[in-house]
Design a protein around this motif. Structure first.
Motif, mmCIF file in Angstrom:
data_model
loop_
_atom_site.group_PDB
_atom_site.id
_atom_site.type_symbol
_atom_site.label_atom_id
_atom_site.label_comp_id
_atom_site.label_asym_id
_atom_site.label_seq_id
_atom_site.Cartn_x
_atom_site.Cartn_y
_atom_site.Cartn_z
ATOM 1 N N PRO A 291 0.824 -1.205 0.000
ATOM 2 C CA PRO A 291 0.000 0.000 0.000
ATOM 3 C C PRO A 291 0.858 1.254 0.000
ATOM 4 C CG PRO A 291 0.033 -0.985 2.176
ATOM 5 C CD PRO A 291 0.750 -1.932 1.263
ATOM 6 N N LEU A 292 0.239 2.366 -0.326
ATOM 7 C CA LEU A 292 0.958 3.635 -0.354
ATOM 8 C C LEU A 292 1.522 3.970 1.026
ATOM 9 C CD1 LEU A 292 1.788 6.298 -1.680
ATOM 10 C CD2 LEU A 292 -0.532 7.140 -1.292
ATOM 11 N N LEU A 293 0.670 3.948 2.048
ATOM 12 C CA LEU A 293 1.098 4.211 3.418
ATOM 13 C C LEU A 293 0.477 3.180 4.344
ATOM 14 C CD1 LEU A 293 0.803 8.099 3.638
ATOM 15 C CD2 LEU A 293 2.897 6.796 3.987
ATOM 16 N N GLN A 294 1.211 2.799 5.344
ATOM 17 C CA GLN A 294 0.715 1.803 6.280
ATOM 18 C C GLN A 294 1.243 2.111 7.678
ATOM 19 O OE1 GLN A 294 1.702 -2.237 5.217
ATOM 20 N NE2 GLN A 294 -0.089 -3.057 6.243
ATOM 21 N N LEU A 295 0.350 2.207 8.635
ATOM 22 C CA LEU A 295 0.721 2.380 10.038
ATOM 23 C C LEU A 295 0.556 1.045 10.740
ATOM 24 C CD1 LEU A 295 -0.510 5.229 8.984
ATOM 25 C CD2 LEU A 295 -0.560 5.826 11.406
ATOM 26 N N GLU A 296 1.602 0.620 11.438
ATOM 27 C CA GLU A 296 1.589 -0.665 12.122
ATOM 28 C C GLU A 296 1.849 -0.455 13.605
ATOM 29 O OE1 GLU A 296 4.531 -3.027 10.206
ATOM 30 O OE2 GLU A 296 3.372 -3.302 8.374
ATOM 31 N N GLU A 297 0.796 -0.596 14.421
ATOM 32 C CA GLU A 297 0.901 -0.472 15.872
ATOM 33 C C GLU A 297 1.705 0.772 16.270
ATOM 34 O OE1 GLU A 297 -0.428 -2.277 18.425
ATOM 35 O OE2 GLU A 297 -1.665 -3.212 16.869
ATOM 36 N N VAL A 298 1.348 1.889 15.682
ATOM 37 C CA VAL A 298 2.085 3.135 15.914
ATOM 38 C C VAL A 298 1.708 3.717 17.266
ATOM 39 C CG1 VAL A 298 2.390 5.511 15.116
ATOM 40 C CG2 VAL A 298 2.378 3.638 13.473
ATOM 41 N N ARG A 299 2.735 4.130 18.003
ATOM 42 C CA ARG A 299 2.541 4.774 19.294
ATOM 43 C C ARG A 299 3.351 6.063 19.349
ATOM 44 N NH1 ARG A 299 2.057 -0.622 20.188
ATOM 45 N NH2 ARG A 299 0.424 -1.267 21.663
ATOM 46 N N LYS A 300 2.757 7.072 19.994
ATOM 47 C CA LYS A 300 3.477 8.318 20.226
ATOM 48 C C LYS A 300 3.181 8.782 21.644
ATOM 49 C CE LYS A 300 6.017 11.873 19.636
ATOM 50 N NZ LYS A 300 7.495 11.718 19.562
ATOM 51 N N TYR A 301 4.220 8.731 22.497
ATOM 52 C CA TYR A 301 4.108 9.150 23.881
ATOM 53 C C TYR A 301 4.928 10.426 24.080
ATOM 54 C CZ TYR A 301 2.524 4.308 24.672
ATOM 55 O OH TYR A 301 1.858 3.110 24.622
ATOM 56 N N GLY B 35 -0.982 2.501 19.669
ATOM 57 C CA GLY B 35 -1.236 1.252 18.958
ATOM 58 C C GLY B 35 -2.209 1.367 17.805
ATOM 59 N N VAL B 36 -2.049 2.396 16.962
ATOM 60 C CA VAL B 36 -2.943 2.596 15.821
ATOM 61 C C VAL B 36 -2.367 1.890 14.593
ATOM 62 C CG1 VAL B 36 -3.850 4.290 14.185
ATOM 63 C CG2 VAL B 36 -3.930 4.747 16.642
ATOM 64 N N SER B 37 -3.192 1.067 13.950
ATOM 65 C CA SER B 37 -2.824 0.405 12.693
ATOM 66 C C SER B 37 -3.811 0.819 11.621
ATOM 67 C CB SER B 37 -2.832 -1.126 12.862
ATOM 68 O OG SER B 37 -1.866 -1.546 13.806
ATOM 69 N N LEU B 38 -3.279 1.242 10.470
ATOM 70 C CA LEU B 38 -4.132 1.781 9.413
ATOM 71 C C LEU B 38 -3.434 1.612 8.077
ATOM 72 C CD1 LEU B 38 -6.860 3.378 9.148
ATOM 73 C CD2 LEU B 38 -5.487 5.460 9.189
ATOM 74 N N THR B 39 -4.184 1.203 7.067
ATOM 75 C CA THR B 39 -3.655 1.066 5.710
ATOM 76 C C THR B 39 -4.317 2.097 4.807
ATOM 77 O OG1 THR B 39 -3.224 -1.307 5.986
ATOM 78 C CG2 THR B 39 -3.389 -0.467 3.736
ATOM 79 N N ILE B 40 -3.497 2.862 4.098
ATOM 80 C CA ILE B 40 -3.990 3.921 3.221
ATOM 81 C C ILE B 40 -3.602 3.566 1.791
ATOM 82 C CG2 ILE B 40 -3.968 6.392 2.734
ATOM 83 C CD1 ILE B 40 -3.106 6.877 5.603
ATOM 84 N N ASP B 41 -4.573 3.172 0.983
ATOM 85 C CA ASP B 41 -4.326 2.814 -0.408
ATOM 86 C C ASP B 41 -4.429 4.041 -1.304
ATOM 87 O OD1 ASP B 41 -3.999 -0.002 0.023
ATOM 88 O OD2 ASP B 41 -6.175 -0.152 0.286
ATOM 89 N N GLU B 42 -3.807 3.959 -2.461
ATOM 90 C CA GLU B 42 -3.810 5.079 -3.397
ATOM 91 C C GLU B 42 -5.224 5.377 -3.885
ATOM 92 O OE1 GLU B 42 -0.817 5.548 -6.422
ATOM 93 O OE2 GLU B 42 0.366 3.910 -5.578
ATOM 94 N N GLY B 43 -5.517 6.667 -3.991
ATOM 95 C CA GLY B 43 -6.782 7.117 -4.542
ATOM 96 C C GLY B 43 -7.948 7.078 -3.584
ATOM 97 N N THR B 44 -7.713 6.724 -2.323
ATOM 98 C CA THR B 44 -8.801 6.644 -1.354
ATOM 99 C C THR B 44 -8.779 7.870 -0.441
ATOM 100 O OG1 THR B 44 -7.457 5.400 0.222
ATOM 101 C CG2 THR B 44 -8.750 4.134 -1.364
ATOM 102 N N THR B 45 -9.857 8.039 0.289
ATOM 103 C CA THR B 45 -9.937 9.079 1.316
ATOM 104 C C THR B 45 -10.238 8.401 2.646
ATOM 105 O OG1 THR B 45 -10.732 10.755 -0.238
ATOM 106 C CG2 THR B 45 -11.111 11.155 2.100
ATOM 107 N N ILE B 46 -9.317 8.525 3.582
ATOM 108 C CA ILE B 46 -9.489 7.963 4.919
ATOM 109 C C ILE B 46 -9.906 9.097 5.846
ATOM 110 C CG2 ILE B 46 -8.443 6.659 6.795
ATOM 111 C CD1 ILE B 46 -8.536 5.122 4.198
ATOM 112 N N GLY B 47 -11.040 8.950 6.510
ATOM 113 C CA GLY B 47 -11.492 9.944 7.465
ATOM 114 C C GLY B 47 -11.199 9.494 8.883
#
Length: 336
Positions: A17-27, A48-60
């Motif tokens: 995928p274009l962008l992918q977040l895997e168990e991302v944490r920010k403290y 612990g946020v995981s999210l996949t962002i494919d090309e041409g989509t809109t993630i809200g």
């Protein structure tokens, strides 16, 4: 037509995928008193946020203030560094990018911020505001920069004579068009839209949203849309994620989410939206209490202190975000 810059942009490998977040944490460390060098705790802004962002989509991304939406945006823009987890760009961890690759990533992922007046330098003319990313990131000649500035201003619907004016000489909607033109000048693949219309009059919001949707179709852009207005997210986004206290509690296609919300927090958000029809039969799901502090979040499910359906296990076990229907994920023990 705006010419595309592809030098240095990694090609998609396989189905990456274009962008992918895997168990991302920010403290964020919290320091108090005289011993400022010794952290007194950590604010778990994203946990612990995981999210996949494919090309041409809109993630809200929706949720109450302080839930971590803007921190996710800052992580994608490399304005913050993840405490843990990985952000992958075409399969490659962005923390492994070096030199030209970092510059290419910054070109690829651009932002449009909430307040178009504070995000534009009041001492710079429009031509210089839009040209600044080109001067920093490219080696175009002065004539090529002027040509590109004219092209992107035309794309956002501003006349050529506007390039000689200052931001204060425009309305709020026009200033946001300038901000969009600045982001578009580098031909990005991703636009991070952080509350792009919340500071505008209601009559102008539809114009800016339609402009963004037209630009997306024309240039096959990918959007990460952060907003409080659920109607806007439903209308514009392909997928919608609901965040609460740094975690993602529900993720689904937008129409499915708004028509068949599963998580109690999502239901409460949707039920709080005013309906213009006084005779409409709308299910109300009020939630009580204040949002817990991200410095000391509740154990187990973070929503259990306000949830009307909380069970004993909710305070002890952390629910995992998992699919309970095709394309519909929820983190709630009610659906185990």
């Amino acid at each position: 037509m705006i010419a595309a810059h592809t030098n240095g942009v990694p090609a998609a490998t396989g189905s990456a995928p274009l962008l992918q977040l895997e168990e991302v944490r920010k403290y964020f460390p919290v320091r108090r008193g005289l011993a400022w060098w010794r952290p007194a705790g950590q604010v778990k802004a994203v946990d612990g946020v995981s999210l996949t962002i494919d090309e041409g989509t809109t993630i809200g991304l929706v949720g109450e203030s302080g839930c971590g939406k803007t921190t996710v945006a800052k992580l994608l823009l490399l304005l913050e560094t993840p405490t843990d987890g990985a952000i992958r760009f075409y399969g490659k961890d962005v923390r492994q990018l070096r030199g030209r690759e970092v510059q290419t990533y910054r070109q690829t992922v651009q932002a449009v911020f909430q307040d178009p007046f504070s995000s534009l330098n009041p001492r710079m003319r429009v031509r210089d505001i839009v040209a600044e990313p080109l001067v920093v990131h490219t080696k175009l000649s002065s004539q090529e920069v002027r040509t590109r500035v004219g092209e992107v201003l035309d794309v956002v619907g501003l006349s050529s004579h506007s390039r000689d004016l200052f931001p204060h000489e425009f309305s709020g909607g026009q200033r946001q068009r300038i901000a969009i033109a600045r982001a578009m000048s580098l031909n990005p693949k991703v636009l991070v839209l952080d509350e792009p219309v919340s500071a505008l009059d209601v009559s102008i919001r539809a114009q800016i949203l339609n402009l963004l949707m037209d630009i997306q179709r024309q240039y096959h852009l990918t959007y990460l849309l952060i907003a409080h207005d659920l109607a806007i997210v439903e209308h514009v986004s392909t997928l919608c994620g609901v965040m609460y206290l740094g975690t993602l509690v529900e993720l689904s296609e937008s129409r499915e989410l708004y028509g068949n919300a599963l998580h109690p927090y999502t239901k409460a958000l949707i039920s709080a939206v005013p309906i213009p029809d006084p005779e409409a039969n709308v299910e109300s799901l009020p939630i009580s209490g204040e949002i817990p502090s991200p410095l000391n979040p509740p154990s187990g499910c973070r929503f259990h202190t306000r949830c009307p359906f909380a069970m004993p296990r909710c305070s002890a076990e952390i629910p995992l975000l998992r699919a309970v229907q095709p394309g519909h994920q929820v983190a709630c023990h009610l659906f185990d």
